[in-house]
Enzyme design. Sequence first.
Site, PDB file in Angstrom:
ATOM      1  N   CYS A  27       6.236  -1.628  -5.574  1.00 44.37           N
ATOM      2  CA  CYS A  27       7.179  -1.889  -6.658  1.00 44.37           C
ATOM      3  C   CYS A  27       7.577  -0.599  -7.346  1.00 44.37           C
ATOM      4  O   CYS A  27       6.949   0.429  -7.179  1.00 44.37           O
ATOM      5  CB  CYS A  27       6.506  -2.751  -7.745  1.00 44.37           C
ATOM      6  N   CYS A  31       8.789  -3.017 -12.641  1.00 44.83           N
ATOM      7  CA  CYS A  31       8.854  -4.372 -12.071  1.00 44.83           C
ATOM      8  C   CYS A  31       8.384  -5.424 -13.068  1.00 44.83           C
ATOM      9  O   CYS A  31       7.389  -5.257 -13.757  1.00 44.83           O
ATOM     10  CB  CYS A  31       7.999  -4.464 -10.807  1.00 44.83           C
ATOM     11  N   ARG A  56       5.313  -3.283   1.901  1.00 48.34           N
ATOM     12  CA  ARG A  56       6.713  -3.651   2.031  1.00 48.34           C
ATOM     13  C   ARG A  56       7.325  -3.740   0.627  1.00 48.34           C
ATOM     14  O   ARG A  56       6.609  -4.005  -0.335  1.00 48.34           O
ATOM     15  CB  ARG A  56       6.858  -4.964   2.796  1.00 48.34           C
ATOM     16  N   CYS A  58       9.086  -4.786  -2.787  1.00 44.71           N
ATOM     17  CA  CYS A  58       9.119  -5.990  -3.617  1.00 44.71           C
ATOM     18  C   CYS A  58      10.539  -6.541  -3.625  1.00 44.71           C
ATOM     19  O   CYS A  58      11.506  -5.813  -3.748  1.00 44.71           O
ATOM     20  CB  CYS A  58       8.702  -5.604  -5.032  1.00 44.71           C
ATOM     21  N   CYS A  61      11.891  -6.281  -7.745  1.00 46.12           N
ATOM     22  CA  CYS A  61      12.359  -5.043  -8.384  1.00 46.12           C
ATOM     23  C   CYS A  61      13.067  -4.112  -7.408  1.00 46.12           C
ATOM     24  O   CYS A  61      13.614  -3.099  -7.806  1.00 46.12           O
ATOM     25  CB  CYS A  61      11.199  -4.323  -9.058  1.00 46.12           C
TER      26      CYS A  61
HETATM   27 ZN   LIG Z   1       8.247  -5.430  -7.914  1.00 43.82          ZN
END
Ligand SMILES: [Zn+2]
Length: 355
Positions: A27, A31, A56, A58, A61
Amino acid sequence: MRRAFLGGDASYDGVFYTGVRTTGIFCRPSCRARKPRPENVEFFSTPREASFSGYRPCKRCRPLDADGHPPDWVGRLLERVDADPAFRIRAADLRAAGIDPARARRYFLKHYGMTFQAYCRARRLANAFHLIREGATVSEAASDAGFESESGFRSAFAQAFGTSPGEAGKHDAVALDWIASPVGPLIAGATTEGVCLLEFTDRRMLETQLATLRRRLGVPLIPGRNRWLDVLRKQLGEYFGGTRVAFDIPLVIRGTDFQESVWRALLTIPYGESWSYRDLARRIGNPTAVRAVGTANGMNRIAIVIPCHRVVNVDGRLGGYGGGVWRKQFLLDLERGQGAISAPAPASPPVRRSA
Ligand SMILES: [Zn+2]
């Protein structure tokens, strides 16, 4: 960084990224998703580091957009990868979608520090890493993450880390695996003789360290299992739990004569103590070589087990650390019994044993 992240401070967006170990998602600091427990968070300076450490982006965000919204075509491309990271998007697919592959390459390189193909590969690797961490075998992870074959996975791995897949099984090899820890995932390597690598996955020098290791040992590096890695994983768990003060595992130490003398001297620094670089230079009988000792210290490839974190500046300041000064502080605090945040206090004071 922890304060900025827990406070959702948007002024740090694009400055660093946070990975949440329990979800495998990274993130931006601002976030708005529910904040995880601090001990499950680790920090990265680029999306590339986060991706290649197995995270991976988010969906909430959108950390890849941290320096402004990407153009529509990039947004669509990211969504497409997100929808099915296991699907291979080839140059022809890009052209069919009206995207010039060279333009995609340039955009990703400029904004995310990696080409579009590298990003896709990182996403597939991230999925595979995640599955391996959850206990899947290398071949299960490879197929679930969309690799056509285990060898395809090994080769993608090798590309990511700048080494060629080599010929597994023919000679000894360095088996590489991931070990979760309170200071972030570690990449560990071992041959049939013992442990030869333990490094932080986000360390900038990781790729160089892997290349050097391959050259020094003259054997391929391949993801896999190995009995020394199992022993190491168990002993690291005990170390972080505060119940182990010395590692009891064979080490494969390969460097120049000078580096090896420094690394062996490091093994004599007792748990809970710290030496200055000058102490270390004296220990190897070369008291004026303080700077060279510091450099050799930084080249240590078996972090934590060869305790280069126990060397500090002569004035007591922490000095540098390849894995980041916060990790050095964390390890020293842990060894001094000063409460690493996620490590439970040992039931009884650790018994000191000689290394
Ligand atoms: Zn996030």
